[in-house]
Design a protein around this motif. Sequence first.
Motif, PDB file in Angstrom:
ATOM      1  N   ALA A  14       0.801  -1.259  -0.043  1.00 28.66           N
ATOM      2  CA  ALA A  14      -0.063   0.114   0.026  1.00 28.66           C
ATOM      3  C   ALA A  14       0.906   1.313  -0.025  1.00 28.66           C
ATOM      4  CB  ALA A  14      -0.805  -0.090   1.419  1.00 28.66           C
ATOM      5  N   ALA A  15       1.965   1.074   0.724  1.00 21.23           N
ATOM      6  CA  ALA A  15       2.716   2.190   0.747  1.00 21.23           C
ATOM      7  C   ALA A  15       3.470   2.524  -0.570  1.00 21.23           C
ATOM      8  CB  ALA A  15       4.038   2.361   2.037  1.00 21.23           C
ATOM      9  N   MET A  24       5.460   5.936  -1.866  1.00 20.65           N
ATOM     10  CA  MET A  24       5.085   7.124  -1.121  1.00 20.65           C
ATOM     11  C   MET A  24       6.267   7.570  -0.274  1.00 20.65           C
ATOM     12  SD  MET A  24       1.917   8.105  -1.418  1.00 20.65           S
ATOM     13  CE  MET A  24       0.077   7.626  -1.720  1.00 20.65           C
ATOM     14  N   THR A  30       5.142   6.432   5.760  1.00 17.22           N
ATOM     15  CA  THR A  30       3.905   5.904   6.053  1.00 17.22           C
ATOM     16  C   THR A  30       3.567   6.561   7.475  1.00 17.22           C
ATOM     17  OG1 THR A  30       4.821   4.265   7.071  1.00 17.22           O
ATOM     18  CG2 THR A  30       4.272   3.895   4.863  1.00 17.22           C
ATOM     19  N   SER A  85       1.408   7.669   2.951  1.00 12.30           N
ATOM     20  CA  SER A  85       0.543   6.438   3.259  1.00 12.30           C
ATOM     21  C   SER A  85       0.070   6.679   4.604  1.00 12.30           C
ATOM     22  CB  SER A  85       1.386   5.250   2.824  1.00 12.30           C
ATOM     23  OG  SER A  85       0.342   3.988   2.905  1.00 12.30           O
TER      24      SER A  85
END
Length: 308
Positions: free
Chosen positions: A90-91, A94, A97, A126
Motif C-alpha cells: 500500500a505504501a 510514497m 507511512t 500513506s
Amino acid sequence: MRRSLVPDIVTLQAFECAARHGNFSRAAEELNLTQSAISRQIADLEKQTGLKLFERIRQRVILSEAGRRLLSEVRDLLSRSERLMIDAAAAGRMRATLKVATLPTFGAKWLVPRLGRFLARCPDVSLTIESRSKPFSFMEDSFDLAIHYGLPVWAGGTPVFLCDETVIPAASAELAKQYRIDGRPDFTQMPLLHLTTRPKLWSDFSRLQELGIENAYHGLRFDQFSMMVSAAISGLGAALLPTYLIEEELRSGLLTPLLPTTMRTENAYYVVRPEEKQSHPVAEEFQSWLLSEVGADEPVAASVARAE
C-alpha cells in the motif's frame, strides 16, 4: 536470535491449514501441495518445537492440547505477516507511512471530515487510521501517533494538549418544542440520555446552570456517543454532547441546541506520540496539522447562537 528457532512461514501455513480442515489431504489441496509434503512439514514443525501437535484418529487428524495452544499464536503471526506485506504494498512509492490511532467517535465525526486537508498538504504520505477506545502499549501496537481523551498520562508516550472538550444540551426539534415552559426548555420533565462512562454530566450541568433537575441520573444509558446521537435525533431524550461530535447534525437541523451555554468537561484531548518516535517527521507534520485544525468550529458557534 537463534536461527533454529525461527519458524518457516510455509510450514506454519501448512500447520494452520491442516488444523482448520482436520485433514492433511484437504490442506494439501488448498495449498496446492502433496499430502506427503504436508505430512513432512508437520513432522518438521513437531521436531522443531518438540511437541506432538496432532492425534491421528481414523481418517482425521485432531489437534493435541499443545497443538491448540500453538494454533492461536500461529494464526496471529500469519495474520501480522500478511498485514506487513499489505502495508508495504500500500505504501508503494510514497515518501512515508503514518499509522494513527484515534477514539472511534472522534475519528468518525471530527478527524475524518477534515482529513482531506491533510492529504492535500501531504499527498505522498500513506496514511492508516485505526480506532482504539483505550490507551494501549506503543511497544505492542506499532502506531506513530494516537489521539487520547483523558489525563495527560500515557505509559511510553508523550502527550501534547490538543483541545478541551465542551458539551452542549441538544435534542430533536420536536422534543425541544414539546418540553418548553415560557419559551424555555423544561429540563425537570424532559427525558435525559446518559453516557455510561460519564454518568455525572447531567448532574454537573444541572448544578452549574441551576436547572433544578431532581434526578439527573434517570433516563436511557449508552456506552457510545454515536448511539446517544442517534437516540437524541430519534426524539428519545436530551443529551449532553461534545460540540465537535454534532457539527453536521446542528448544521442540518437534525439536532437543536437547548441552551446557548456549553460546559467544559474535566478531561481533555491530547496527541500522544511514542517516546522512541519523537523524531518521526511525518508524525510531527500530522500533529502540527491537528493543532491548526482545532478551534475552527464556526458551524457549531452559529447553531449555538440560534439557541439564544
